[in-house]
Design a protein around this motif. Structure first.
Motif, PDB file in Angstrom:
ATOM      1  N   ARG A 135       0.828  -1.205   0.000  1.00  0.00           N
ATOM      2  CA  ARG A 135       0.000   0.000   0.000  1.00  0.00           C
ATOM      3  C   ARG A 135       0.865   1.259   0.000  1.00  0.00           C
ATOM      4  O   ARG A 135       0.549   2.225  -0.696  1.00  0.00           O
ATOM      5  CB  ARG A 135      -0.931   0.003   1.209  1.00  0.00           C
ATOM      6  N   ASP A 137       1.942   1.803  -3.424  1.00  0.00           N
ATOM      7  CA  ASP A 137       0.822   2.319  -4.229  1.00  0.00           C
ATOM      8  C   ASP A 137       0.758   3.838  -4.125  1.00  0.00           C
ATOM      9  O   ASP A 137       0.546   4.544  -5.122  1.00  0.00           O
ATOM     10  CB  ASP A 137      -0.509   1.753  -3.723  1.00  0.00           C
ATOM     11  N   GLU A 170      -5.154   4.528  -1.613  1.00  0.00           N
ATOM     12  CA  GLU A 170      -5.302   3.067  -1.678  1.00  0.00           C
ATOM     13  C   GLU A 170      -6.249   2.586  -2.772  1.00  0.00           C
ATOM     14  O   GLU A 170      -5.959   1.621  -3.471  1.00  0.00           O
ATOM     15  CB  GLU A 170      -5.797   2.558  -0.323  1.00  0.00           C
ATOM     16  N   THR A 171      -7.403   3.225  -2.918  1.00  0.00           N
ATOM     17  CA  THR A 171      -8.412   2.731  -3.857  1.00  0.00           C
ATOM     18  C   THR A 171      -8.695   3.688  -4.997  1.00  0.00           C
ATOM     19  O   THR A 171      -9.304   3.296  -5.989  1.00  0.00           O
ATOM     20  CB  THR A 171      -9.745   2.458  -3.126  1.00  0.00           C
ATOM     21  N   THR A 172      -8.317   4.936  -4.857  1.00  0.00           N
ATOM     22  CA  THR A 172      -8.667   5.965  -5.832  1.00  0.00           C
ATOM     23  C   THR A 172      -7.439   6.364  -6.630  1.00  0.00           C
ATOM     24  O   THR A 172      -6.373   6.607  -6.063  1.00  0.00           O
ATOM     25  CB  THR A 172      -9.240   7.207  -5.110  1.00  0.00           C
ATOM     26  N   GLY A 179      -5.150   2.710  -6.690  1.00  0.00           N
ATOM     27  CA  GLY A 179      -6.202   1.702  -6.762  1.00  0.00           C
ATOM     28  C   GLY A 179      -6.001   0.749  -7.925  1.00  0.00           C
ATOM     29  O   GLY A 179      -6.279  -0.456  -7.817  1.00  0.00           O
ATOM     30  N   TYR A 206      -3.188  -1.616  -6.911  1.00  0.00           N
ATOM     31  CA  TYR A 206      -3.698  -2.569  -5.930  1.00  0.00           C
ATOM     32  C   TYR A 206      -4.547  -3.637  -6.615  1.00  0.00           C
ATOM     33  O   TYR A 206      -4.448  -4.837  -6.321  1.00  0.00           O
ATOM     34  CB  TYR A 206      -4.496  -1.804  -4.879  1.00  0.00           C
ATOM     35  N   ASN A 230     -10.263  -4.524  -0.942  1.00  0.00           N
ATOM     36  CA  ASN A 230     -10.212  -3.372  -1.833  1.00  0.00           C
ATOM     37  C   ASN A 230      -9.331  -3.646  -3.049  1.00  0.00           C
ATOM     38  O   ASN A 230      -8.457  -4.507  -3.002  1.00  0.00           O
ATOM     39  CB  ASN A 230      -9.663  -2.155  -1.074  1.00  0.00           C
ATOM     40  N   PRO A 231      -9.562  -2.917  -4.138  1.00  0.00           N
ATOM     41  CA  PRO A 231     -10.693  -2.014  -4.417  1.00  0.00           C
ATOM     42  C   PRO A 231     -11.984  -2.834  -4.534  1.00  0.00           C
ATOM     43  O   PRO A 231     -12.105  -3.679  -5.430  1.00  0.00           O
ATOM     44  CB  PRO A 231     -10.322  -1.356  -5.745  1.00  0.00           C
ATOM     45  N   GLU A 274     -11.697   0.221 -14.239  1.00  0.00           N
ATOM     46  CA  GLU A 274     -11.788  -0.994 -13.427  1.00  0.00           C
ATOM     47  C   GLU A 274     -11.826  -2.236 -14.305  1.00  0.00           C
ATOM     48  O   GLU A 274     -11.121  -3.226 -14.036  1.00  0.00           O
ATOM     49  CB  GLU A 274     -13.033  -0.946 -12.543  1.00  0.00           C
TER      50      GLU A 274
END
Length: 446
Positions: A90, A93, A106-108, A112, A115, A144-145, A395
């Motif tokens: 992370r 990332d 982390e996700t955006t 993301g 990840y 996640n994501p 995605e």
């Protein structure tokens, strides 16, 4: 019932066990099997759970294992909360993106995507083992994501995998409370993807009360998201955004705020200290966990709140709980036939016009013994729909890149993201992530 928790040595597992201890209705979980690749982390969390269970009558039995197949056999429910690459991954990332002047999260954004690239193949292999060993189990995905991983696992498990997140219910709870309403007696018009959605309406006794909230400065000030985005902007939108949209609407400010110590670096320090403390003093495991949890919760999105001058998190939010309550309510609805309406990450079908049928979306769903059914939403205006379509394309391209190992598709996923500013930067991102994250380099070889 038997519950398998994948990532069972993770810091948040005691939240799940605490929720199970409070559940006395039948049928209920009588055994929880914790699976993790780290026996050391499993031992630490085992100490915490035993101390949580002290004084409770008939607590769920706890078993730990480093064998995925052993964890899955005869499971009725599977919670997937894995972190491929750990917190070290992370931090990479976040840092690789920030070193290129982009959002590190982390996700955006690119974090993301990175990840997802390393997590999708692992999640799909998990789904295949579930299908082989526990085909009637329901999989509740926290990994996640969350939207992307749920969509990848649906290729194997179909409707039997459901993604959850506590951000939407937190937003709805705060909006209702600001108007003095019981959150259980309002109906949310919420729509989006995981970490990318909007509360567009809030029905109470058949009337939309969200316009009243948006018009009331004092009431808005009681909603953390409104303080984060500012009353002028939420009125411009005519909606309350999910907190993660801060990274889209205030990108420059977010990048500047994150250049110091990132969230991943903060959590890595906190959790290393927690696990070390419990190994040194197992008898103090629960107290150490509670201190670390409080510190974690209070520092959540702290950089955004500081930048926006949004103040501290409300004490009521810290005490209200999060995803563990959603997971328990979802299990109760599925296993006991207790009908409920919940905001979940599920296959779209026709619920959100303008998005593919196979896309996983985050919308209100009817849940009961027969399963989960997404509820239709009103068409989205272009300023919302366009962003959803673009991020969903990212995605889906990320999933294809991860399953094929294609570097070209990985670059495409980075380049298509609205928070990445050039194709050249996308190529630099992939190079940086492959150099810093071994698990990602193993996936993207082309």
């Amino acid at each position: 019932m038997r519950l398998a928790v994948l990532g069972g040595g993770g810091f948040r597992v005691p939240l799940v066990y605490g929720a199970l201890l409070r559940d006395r209705a039948e049928p209920r979980v009588k055994e929880i099997v914790l699976y993790d690749v780290s026996a050391e982390r499993l031992a630490v969390i085992g100490h915490v759970l035993r101390q949580l269970a002290a004084g409770h009558d008939d607590p769920p039995a706890v078993r730990v294992t480093t064998s995925l197949d052993e964890a899955l056999r005869e499971a009725d429910f599977v919670f997937s909360a894995i972190r491929v690459g750990g917190l070290a991954g992370r931090t990479a990332d976040e840092r690789v993106a920030l070193e290129l002047g982009l959002l590190g999260q982390e996700t955006t954004g690119p974090g993301g995507v990175a990840y997802g690239l390393r997590t999708v193949p692992v999640a799909v292999r998990v789904a295949e083992r579930v299908a082989a060993l526990a085909p009637r189990a329901w999989v509740i995905n926290f990994t996640n994501p969350a939207g992307m991983i749920t969509e990848a696992m649906r290729r194997v498990l179909g409707d039997r995998v459901i993604g959850i997140c506590d951000s939407p219910i937190g937003l709805i709870r705060r909006a209702a409370a600001a108007l003095g309403l019981d959150p259980a007696r309002v109906w949310p018009d919420y729509v989006g993807l995981n970490h990318l959605g909007w509360l567009r309406g809030l029905l109470h006794e058949g009337r939309d009360v969200l316009p009243e909230l948006l018009a009331d400065d004092a009431a808005l000030h009681r909603v953390e998201e409104a303080r984060l985005f500012g009353p002028e902007w939420v009125r411009t939108l005519g909606a309350l955004p999910n907190e993660y949209l801060y990274y889209y609407y205030f990108t420059r400010e977010s990048v500047a705020a994150l250049r110091g110590r990132t969230r991943g670096e903060t959590l890595l320090g906190q959790q290393n200290a927690f696990y070390a403390a419990v190994r040194a003093s197992p008898g103090e495991a629960l107290a150490a966990w509670r201190r670390a949890r409080r510190e974690r919760d209070e520092s959540y999105m702290a950089e955004a709140r500081d930048t926006a001058d949004a103040g501290e998190r409300d004490a009521a939010d810290l005490e209200a709980g999060g995803y563990e309550g959603i997971a328990l309510a979802l299990m109760a609805a599925l296993a006991r036939g207790e009908p409920s309406t919940m905001i979940l990450n599920v296959g779209n079908g026709a619920a959100v016009p303008g998005l593919p049928a196979e896309a996983v979306v985050e919308v209100p769903c009817a849940v009961g013994a027969a399963g989960v059914r997404p509820l239709a939403t009103r068409p989205l205006p272009g300023r919302f729909l366009g962003l959803l379509q673009q991020v969903k394309a990212v995605e889906q391209t990320t999933v294809e890149a991860a399953l094929s190992g294609s570097a070209a598709l990985a670059v495409e996923a980075f380049a298509l993201h609205p928070l990445v500013d050039s194709v050249s930067t996308a190529r630099a991102l992939l190079d940086g992530y492959r150099a810093r994250i071994p698990e990602l380099a193993e996936v993207i070889r082309g």
